[in-house]
Design a protein around this motif. Structure first.
Motif, PDB file in Angstrom:
ATOM      1  N   PHE A 273      32.804  41.722  43.235  1.00 29.68           N
ATOM      2  CA  PHE A 273      33.001  42.438  44.195  1.00 29.68           C
ATOM      3  C   PHE A 273      33.960  43.622  43.860  1.00 29.68           C
ATOM      4  N   SER A 274      34.432  44.925  43.862  1.00 29.00           N
ATOM      5  CA  SER A 274      35.195  45.710  43.963  1.00 29.00           C
ATOM      6  C   SER A 274      37.007  45.234  43.856  1.00 29.00           C
ATOM      7  N   PRO A 275      36.963  45.690  43.221  1.00 27.92           N
ATOM      8  CA  PRO A 275      38.760  46.006  43.098  1.00 27.92           C
ATOM      9  C   PRO A 275      39.105  46.175  44.807  1.00 27.92           C
ATOM     10  N   GLU A 276      38.701  47.397  45.424  1.00 31.28           N
ATOM     11  CA  GLU A 276      39.102  47.661  46.181  1.00 31.28           C
ATOM     12  C   GLU A 276      38.847  46.302  47.946  1.00 31.28           C
ATOM     13  N   VAL A 277      37.031  46.149  47.793  1.00 27.06           N
ATOM     14  CA  VAL A 277      37.180  44.741  48.392  1.00 27.06           C
ATOM     15  C   VAL A 277      38.357  43.338  48.371  1.00 27.06           C
ATOM     16  N   ARG A 278      39.017  42.879  46.944  1.00 28.90           N
ATOM     17  CA  ARG A 278      39.365  42.009  46.359  1.00 28.90           C
ATOM     18  C   ARG A 278      41.222  42.428  47.480  1.00 28.90           C
ATOM     19  N   ASP A 279      41.440  43.556  46.917  1.00 26.99           N
ATOM     20  CA  ASP A 279      42.624  44.224  47.407  1.00 26.99           C
ATOM     21  C   ASP A 279      42.289  43.361  48.862  1.00 26.99           C
ATOM     22  N   ARG A 280      41.534  44.069  49.484  1.00 22.91           N
ATOM     23  CA  ARG A 280      41.520  44.432  51.197  1.00 22.91           C
ATOM     24  C   ARG A 280      41.590  42.772  51.809  1.00 22.91           C
ATOM     25  N   ALA A 281      40.919  41.858  50.990  1.00 22.03           N
ATOM     26  CA  ALA A 281      40.643  40.512  51.348  1.00 22.03           C
ATOM     27  C   ALA A 281      41.843  39.534  51.232  1.00 22.03           C
ATOM     28  N   VAL A 282      42.425  39.854  50.378  1.00 22.09           N
ATOM     29  CA  VAL A 282      44.219  39.634  49.523  1.00 22.09           C
ATOM     30  C   VAL A 282      44.894  39.395  50.404  1.00 22.09           C
TER      31      VAL A 282
END
Length: 75
Positions: free
Chosen positions: A7-16
């Motif tokens: 998962f890209s950092p952007e996806v991780r940040d958005r999920a969090v």
């Protein structure tokens, strides 16, 4: 054969961020994580680890920050 998802950092940040923003709508952190994880295509335990890591890095939870962990690995 095991599946691995990156998962890209952007996806991780958005999920969090989704978990943190909707946390009050659920009875517990785990309930929020279980609701959001399938929407981004990961298992709840993975998302929970991302949330915990984010809280540690922000100083909201005890533990070694990502920078501190990386520094220890270098040593």
């Amino acid at each position: 054969m095991t599946k691995t998802h990156k998962f890209s950092p952007e996806v991780r940040d958005r999920a969090v961020r989704l978990v943190q923003e909707s946390r009050g709508e659920y009875s517990s952190l785990w309930a929020a994580v279980e609701s959001i994880a399938p929407k981004i295509g990961c298992v709840p335990q993975t998302l929970l680890e991302w949330v915990k890591r984010s809280e540690i890095d922000a100083g909201q939870r005890d533990g070694l920050t990502t920078d501190e962990r990386n520094r220890l690995k270098q040593l």
